[in-house]
Design a protein around this motif. Structure first.
Motif, PDB file in Angstrom:
ATOM      1  N   GLU A  57      12.201  18.976  -4.192  1.00  0.00           N
ATOM      2  CA  GLU A  57      13.541  18.565  -3.773  1.00  0.00           C
ATOM      3  C   GLU A  57      13.502  18.341  -2.269  1.00  0.00           C
ATOM      4  O   GLU A  57      13.113  19.222  -1.517  1.00  0.00           O
ATOM      5  N   SER A  58      13.876  17.156  -1.867  1.00  0.00           N
ATOM      6  CA  SER A  58      13.878  16.825  -0.451  1.00  0.00           C
ATOM      7  C   SER A  58      15.027  15.868  -0.181  1.00  0.00           C
ATOM      8  O   SER A  58      15.294  14.980  -0.994  1.00  0.00           O
ATOM      9  N   PRO A  59      15.697  16.040   0.960  1.00  0.00           N
ATOM     10  CA  PRO A  59      16.784  15.108   1.277  1.00  0.00           C
ATOM     11  C   PRO A  59      16.267  13.727   1.705  1.00  0.00           C
ATOM     12  O   PRO A  59      17.033  12.787   1.787  1.00  0.00           O
ATOM     13  N   GLU A  60      14.960  13.639   1.966  1.00  0.00           N
ATOM     14  CA  GLU A  60      14.386  12.360   2.379  1.00  0.00           C
ATOM     15  C   GLU A  60      13.163  12.008   1.553  1.00  0.00           C
ATOM     16  O   GLU A  60      12.408  12.874   1.128  1.00  0.00           O
ATOM     17  N   ARG A  61      12.993  10.699   1.378  1.00  0.00           N
ATOM     18  CA  ARG A  61      11.804  10.139   0.717  1.00  0.00           C
ATOM     19  C   ARG A  61      11.162   9.206   1.741  1.00  0.00           C
ATOM     20  O   ARG A  61      11.812   8.292   2.237  1.00  0.00           O
ATOM     21  N   TRP A  62       9.916   9.451   2.063  1.00  0.00           N
ATOM     22  CA  TRP A  62       9.172   8.570   2.965  1.00  0.00           C
ATOM     23  C   TRP A  62       8.212   7.759   2.107  1.00  0.00           C
ATOM     24  O   TRP A  62       7.390   8.323   1.374  1.00  0.00           O
ATOM     25  N   VAL A  63       8.307   6.452   2.192  1.00  0.00           N
ATOM     26  CA  VAL A  63       7.509   5.552   1.368  1.00  0.00           C
ATOM     27  C   VAL A  63       6.668   4.671   2.280  1.00  0.00           C
ATOM     28  O   VAL A  63       7.196   4.029   3.197  1.00  0.00           O
ATOM     29  N   VAL A  64       5.369   4.635   2.019  1.00  0.00           N
ATOM     30  CA  VAL A  64       4.443   3.831   2.807  1.00  0.00           C
ATOM     31  C   VAL A  64       4.076   2.589   2.003  1.00  0.00           C
ATOM     32  O   VAL A  64       3.700   2.689   0.831  1.00  0.00           O
ATOM     33  N   ALA A  65       4.185   1.423   2.646  1.00  0.00           N
ATOM     34  CA  ALA A  65       3.776   0.158   2.014  1.00  0.00           C
ATOM     35  C   ALA A  65       2.254   0.067   2.090  1.00  0.00           C
ATOM     36  O   ALA A  65       1.688  -0.015   3.180  1.00  0.00           O
ATOM     37  N   VAL A  66       1.607   0.086   0.928  1.00  0.00           N
ATOM     38  CA  VAL A  66       0.141   0.111   0.868  1.00  0.00           C
ATOM     39  C   VAL A  66      -0.358  -1.065   0.056  1.00  0.00           C
ATOM     40  O   VAL A  66       0.164  -1.347  -1.025  1.00  0.00           O
ATOM     41  N   ASN A  67      -1.357  -1.746   0.589  1.00  0.00           N
ATOM     42  CA  ASN A  67      -2.100  -2.741  -0.167  1.00  0.00           C
ATOM     43  C   ASN A  67      -3.457  -2.115  -0.444  1.00  0.00           C
ATOM     44  O   ASN A  67      -4.093  -1.575   0.476  1.00  0.00           O
ATOM     45  N   LEU A  68      -3.896  -2.167  -1.688  1.00  0.00           N
ATOM     46  CA  LEU A  68      -5.133  -1.470  -2.065  1.00  0.00           C
ATOM     47  C   LEU A  68      -6.375  -2.012  -1.373  1.00  0.00           C
ATOM     48  O   LEU A  68      -7.389  -1.325  -1.291  1.00  0.00           O
ATOM     49  N   ALA A  69      -6.311  -3.231  -0.828  1.00  0.00           N
ATOM     50  CA  ALA A  69      -7.452  -3.799  -0.112  1.00  0.00           C
ATOM     51  C   ALA A  69      -7.429  -3.443   1.372  1.00  0.00           C
ATOM     52  O   ALA A  69      -8.334  -3.826   2.108  1.00  0.00           O
ATOM     53  N   CYS A  70      -6.418  -2.725   1.807  1.00  0.00           N
ATOM     54  CA  CYS A  70      -6.248  -2.411   3.228  1.00  0.00           C
ATOM     55  C   CYS A  70      -6.643  -0.962   3.506  1.00  0.00           C
ATOM     56  O   CYS A  70      -5.872  -0.042   3.225  1.00  0.00           O
ATOM     57  N   GLY A  71      -7.813  -0.768   4.053  1.00  0.00           N
ATOM     58  CA  GLY A  71      -8.265   0.578   4.394  1.00  0.00           C
ATOM     59  C   GLY A  71      -7.446   1.185   5.521  1.00  0.00           C
ATOM     60  O   GLY A  71      -7.257   2.406   5.583  1.00  0.00           O
ATOM     61  N   HIS A  72      -6.948   0.358   6.420  1.00  0.00           N
ATOM     62  CA  HIS A  72      -6.163   0.837   7.555  1.00  0.00           C
ATOM     63  C   HIS A  72      -4.870   1.507   7.099  1.00  0.00           C
ATOM     64  O   HIS A  72      -4.512   2.591   7.567  1.00  0.00           O
ATOM     65  N   CYS A  73      -4.150   0.864   6.168  1.00  0.00           N
ATOM     66  CA  CYS A  73      -2.881   1.468   5.735  1.00  0.00           C
ATOM     67  C   CYS A  73      -3.142   2.710   4.887  1.00  0.00           C
ATOM     68  O   CYS A  73      -2.345   3.657   4.921  1.00  0.00           O
TER      69      CYS A  73
END
Length: 158
Positions: A57-73
């Motif tokens: 349970e958390s008041p915030e959701r942090w979502v990261v935009a990830v492309n599977l070919a991107c090692g940096h992200c």
């Protein structure tokens, strides 16, 4: 090649460079002139690949935009997860898989993702939100309203 030939090639190269720069400027202007939606997390717009952990349970959701070919992200995601792991009450971390034309098989990204893994099947991130940079972190409240966003390599202080 004589001097006249070199001069002509230089002028052609200059014209091509100016045209390319102008085309880039027009593309940038067009992109910035669009009325993009403000990002909002609506689970119905994405396909769930790994459901959120109901025990978290958390008041915030942090979502990261990830492309599977991107090692940096993916490296940013791991760094963010490590940083959040030091907090006493961290936000729920999740992933939005973007620019993946086919449904990805369930992927182990190497970190706990209590907010789940979601596939952006309909390209909402790119075509509706107007986003382009992999690794961005989106901070949403419990109902999906955007609280803020941060570029890759930046860990929000919230």
């Amino acid at each position: 090649m004589n001097r006249d030939g070199v001069g002509i090639l230089n002028r052609i190269a200059l014209v091509v460079a100016v045209l390319l720069l102008a085309a880039l400027g027009v593309a940038w202007w067009w992109d910035r002139s669009q009325r993009w939606e403000e990002p909002a997390f609506d689970a119905a717009r994405f396909q769930c690949l790994l459901p959120p952990d109901p025990r978290v349970e958390s008041p915030e959701r942090w979502v990261v935009a990830v492309n599977l070919a991107c090692g940096h992200c993916q490296a940013h995601l791991r760094a963010l997860a490590t940083h959040l792991g030091t907090r006493t009450s961290p936000p729920a971390l999740g992933v939005l898989l973007v620019d993946e034309p086919a449904r990805p098989a369930l992927v182990d990204l190497g970190v706990p993702l209590p907010a789940g893994v979601w596939w952006d099947r309909d390209a909402v991130w790119r075509t509706a939100w107007g986003r382009r940079a992999y690794g961005e972190t989106y901070r949403f409240d419990a109902v999906g309203k955007l609280l803020g966003r941060s570029p890759a390599d930046v860990v929000p202080d919230r």
